[in-house]
Write an enzyme that holds these catalytic residues in place. Structure first.
Site, PDB file in Angstrom:
ATOM      1  N   HIS A  21       0.814  -1.218   0.000  1.00  0.00           N
ATOM      2  CA  HIS A  21       0.000   0.000   0.000  1.00  0.00           C
ATOM      3  C   HIS A  21       0.851   1.275   0.000  1.00  0.00           C
ATOM      4  CE1 HIS A  21       0.356  -0.115   4.537  1.00  0.00           C
ATOM      5  NE2 HIS A  21       0.410   1.190   4.352  1.00  0.00           N
TER       6      HIS A  21
ATOM      7  N   ASP B 200       0.028  -7.569   1.470  1.00  0.00           N
ATOM      8  CA  ASP B 200       0.557  -6.210   1.619  1.00  0.00           C
ATOM      9  C   ASP B 200       2.080  -6.175   1.651  1.00  0.00           C
ATOM     10  OD1 ASP B 200       0.255  -3.497   1.639  1.00  0.00           O
ATOM     11  OD2 ASP B 200      -0.088  -3.326   3.786  1.00  0.00           O
TER      12      ASP B 200
ATOM     13  N   SER C 143       4.607   2.442   8.018  1.00  0.00           N
ATOM     14  CA  SER C 143       4.269   1.316   7.149  1.00  0.00           C
ATOM     15  C   SER C 143       5.465   0.913   6.302  1.00  0.00           C
ATOM     16  CB  SER C 143       3.107   1.693   6.225  1.00  0.00           C
ATOM     17  OG  SER C 143       1.910   1.822   6.945  1.00  0.00           O
TER      18      SER C 143
ATOM     19  N   ALA D 160       0.171  -1.941   9.982  1.00  0.00           N
ATOM     20  CA  ALA D 160      -1.146  -1.377  10.311  1.00  0.00           C
ATOM     21  C   ALA D 160      -1.220  -1.040  11.792  1.00  0.00           C
ATOM     22  CB  ALA D 160      -2.257  -2.362   9.951  1.00  0.00           C
ATOM     23  N   ILE D 161      -2.169  -0.166  12.130  1.00  0.00           N
ATOM     24  CA  ILE D 161      -2.405   0.216  13.513  1.00  0.00           C
ATOM     25  C   ILE D 161      -3.897   0.277  13.783  1.00  0.00           C
ATOM     26  CG2 ILE D 161      -0.277   1.548  13.786  1.00  0.00           C
ATOM     27  CD1 ILE D 161      -1.889   4.079  13.277  1.00  0.00           C
TER      28      ILE D 161
ATOM     29  N   LEU E 241      -3.860 -25.778  -0.252  1.00  0.00           N
ATOM     30  CA  LEU E 241      -3.986 -27.057   0.436  1.00  0.00           C
ATOM     31  C   LEU E 241      -5.234 -27.791  -0.014  1.00  0.00           C
ATOM     32  CD1 LEU E 241      -2.921 -29.013   2.559  1.00  0.00           C
ATOM     33  CD2 LEU E 241      -4.110 -27.667   4.311  1.00  0.00           C
ATOM     34  N   GLY E 242      -6.359 -27.068  -0.143  1.00  0.00           N
ATOM     35  CA  GLY E 242      -7.582 -27.685  -0.636  1.00  0.00           C
ATOM     36  C   GLY E 242      -8.515 -28.171   0.449  1.00  0.00           C
ATOM     37  N   ILE E 243      -8.735 -27.340   1.466  1.00  0.00           N
ATOM     38  CA  ILE E 243      -9.684 -27.694   2.514  1.00  0.00           C
ATOM     39  C   ILE E 243     -10.556 -26.486   2.841  1.00  0.00           C
ATOM     40  CG2 ILE E 243      -8.149 -29.387   3.580  1.00  0.00           C
ATOM     41  CD1 ILE E 243      -7.581 -27.297   5.779  1.00  0.00           C
TER      42      ILE E 243
ATOM     43  N   GLY F 181     -12.836 -25.081   6.397  1.00  0.00           N
ATOM     44  CA  GLY F 181     -12.922 -25.405   7.810  1.00  0.00           C
ATOM     45  C   GLY F 181     -13.206 -24.188   8.649  1.00  0.00           C
TER      46      GLY F 181
END
Length: 450
Positions: free
Chosen positions: A105, A135, A209, A226-227, A264-266, A268
């Site tokens: 950013h 970022d 930043s 960030a803050i 990964l392909g999950i 959850g």
């Protein structure tokens, strides 16, 4: 009164013990006539923390009211270009190659990036690549007698560890603040797409930043990003991207020219008390797997719905969001060791991550004439690999040279290109007039960049 005195005495003892233990560390001044200080460490570290100033043009579109279109005609949208300037911080991570890390950013949409060192030298920087969702951006400057910060293993951080934030808050110049690690694995803050933040109470403000969060040994543990605070001011809650996450993303940018996010392909969720009770679980931290995508890295590795992932490469994870962020920062093809709980029994599974998405790159990062286009690895209608113009802004430089949405770049000066990385490399090496070989539907055409 005695109770108050006793408490103050205990507090003073704790402070004395703390300073005494720190004085034994090599970066502290140990001269008996000197006050214990971080200055020796900072003398070595601060030259690697830079100030970044940017200039650019922000393009916005505004719909034209119907009444004005009726009277004056013209397009449905009005394009407005507004110049902007900005300030931030950065960290030199490789002195020999001139690599500087900052936040995306800080340099997003910048046409000109200037890096200023603590000794007063200034360099024009080139952006090698960036990842908006985490970022992180990687810049390159001329490697002329630079100093770099050594990287720490951010997975070794503990809540309570002392840290120092270095940056250029509000553009006033390099500033050093200190504090402790307040929390680890912070997520769900809606700051970025992938969140696994270090929380610190070291004072961080606007302009910090992209700056460094370092340990008391002068090693980089995070990139300040960030803050939480009114009007951008510090209230003791700041967030940093862990150095391990940053390094993984930067390594991908250096090797491939873009981030190739692992998959990964999950699906959850976090483990909470309700889920733990419903599933009769004896743990309250980790990532609960509710579904495994067919033919994914998870299925191939043997992960099943109902498993609880508790560790990655031997490091504990506390939530599904933390798992998601750590997986996303790993490159496609990375090999990981996952520790899971299945029906109360601990098991270790090896997985090789798949490729989460196609590479998507803002074209202006590759060549100014391509500004306004978004490039994606893809295929022509004939099935050949190439670089697809997946988005194109009206009246942009890319549109003015003749590019159209859906075009596929397959060559530069008669040299074939089939990925964004190869396009970048060929354009970097090309001098003078550049001829782009384009596939537009079934037609093959050339567009010339002068």
């Amino acid at each position: 009164m005695n109770k108050v005195v006793n408490r103050l005495a205990v507090a003073c003892c704790v402070v004395a013990i703390s300073w005494s233990s720190q004085a034994a560390l090599p970066f502290f001044s140990t001269d008996k006539d000197e006050i214990p200080s971080l200055a020796p460490m900072l003398d070595k570290t601060t030259p690697a923390i830079v100030s970044i100033s940017v200039e650019g043009t922000q393009v916005s579109t505004q719909k034209v009211p119907e009444m004005f279109k009726h009277f004056f005609g013209g397009p449905n949208e009005q394009v407005q270009e507004r110049p902007f300037k900005g300030l931030g911080s950065g960290v030199i991570i490789d002195a020999k190659k001139g690599y500087v890390v900052t936040n995306n950013h800080v340099v997003d949409n910048a046409d000109e990036i200037t890096v200023k060192l603590t000794d007063g030298r200034e360099f024009k920087a080139r952006k090698l690549g960036a990842d908006a969702q985490s970022d992180i951006a990687l810049l390159k400057i001329e490697p002329e007698n630079l100093t770099a910060v050594p990287l720490a293993d951010s997975d070794d951080l503990r809540v309570g560890d002392f840290v120092v934030a270095i940056g250029n808050p509000f553009g006033i110049g390099q500033t050093v603040t200190s504090g402790i690690v307040s929390a680890l694995g912070r997520s769900g803050l809606n700051i970025g797409g992938y969140e696994d933040f270090i929380q610190t109470d070291a004072a961080i403000n606007r302009g910090n930043s992209g700056g460094a969060l370092v340990s008391l040994r002068g090693e980089l543990v995070g990139i300040n990003t960030a803050i939480f605070g009114p009007n951008g001011g510090n209230v003791g809650i700041g967030f940093s991207i862990p150095s391990n996450m940053m390094k993984s993303l930067v390594d991908q940018i250096i090797e491939f020219g873009e981030v190739r996010r692992g998959l990964l392909g999950i699906t959850g969720q976090d483990i909470d008390s309700g889920l733990a009770e419903a599933m009769n679980l004896d743990v309250n931290k980790g990532a609960f797997v509710s579904e495994v995508t067919p033919d994914s890295a998870a299925e191939k590795g043997g992960i099943q719905a109902g498993d609880i992932i508790t560790e990655i490469n031997g490091k504990t994870i506390v939530s599904f969001q933390e798992l998601r962020a750590k997986i996303a920062s790993k490159g496609a093809g990375s090999k990981l060791e996952l520790t899971i709980l299945r029906k109360g029994k601990r098991k270790v599974i090896d997985v090789v991550l798949g490729d989460a998405t196609q590479a998507v790159v803002a074209a202006k990062e590759i060549h100014p004439a391509l500004e306004g286009a978004v490039l994606t690895n893809g295929k022509t209608k004939q099935g050949d690999n190439g670089v697809v113009i997946s988005e194109l802004e009206n009246r942009s430089p890319a549109a003015r040279i003749g590019l159209q949405d859906g075009d596929v770049i397959i060559g530069v000066n008669r040299k074939p290109v089939d990925t964004v990385m190869k396009l970048r490399n060929e354009l970097d090496e090309s001098k003078g007039v550049i001829a782009l070989n384009i596939k537009r539907g079934l037609a093959s055409i050339y567009l010339v960049i002068r």
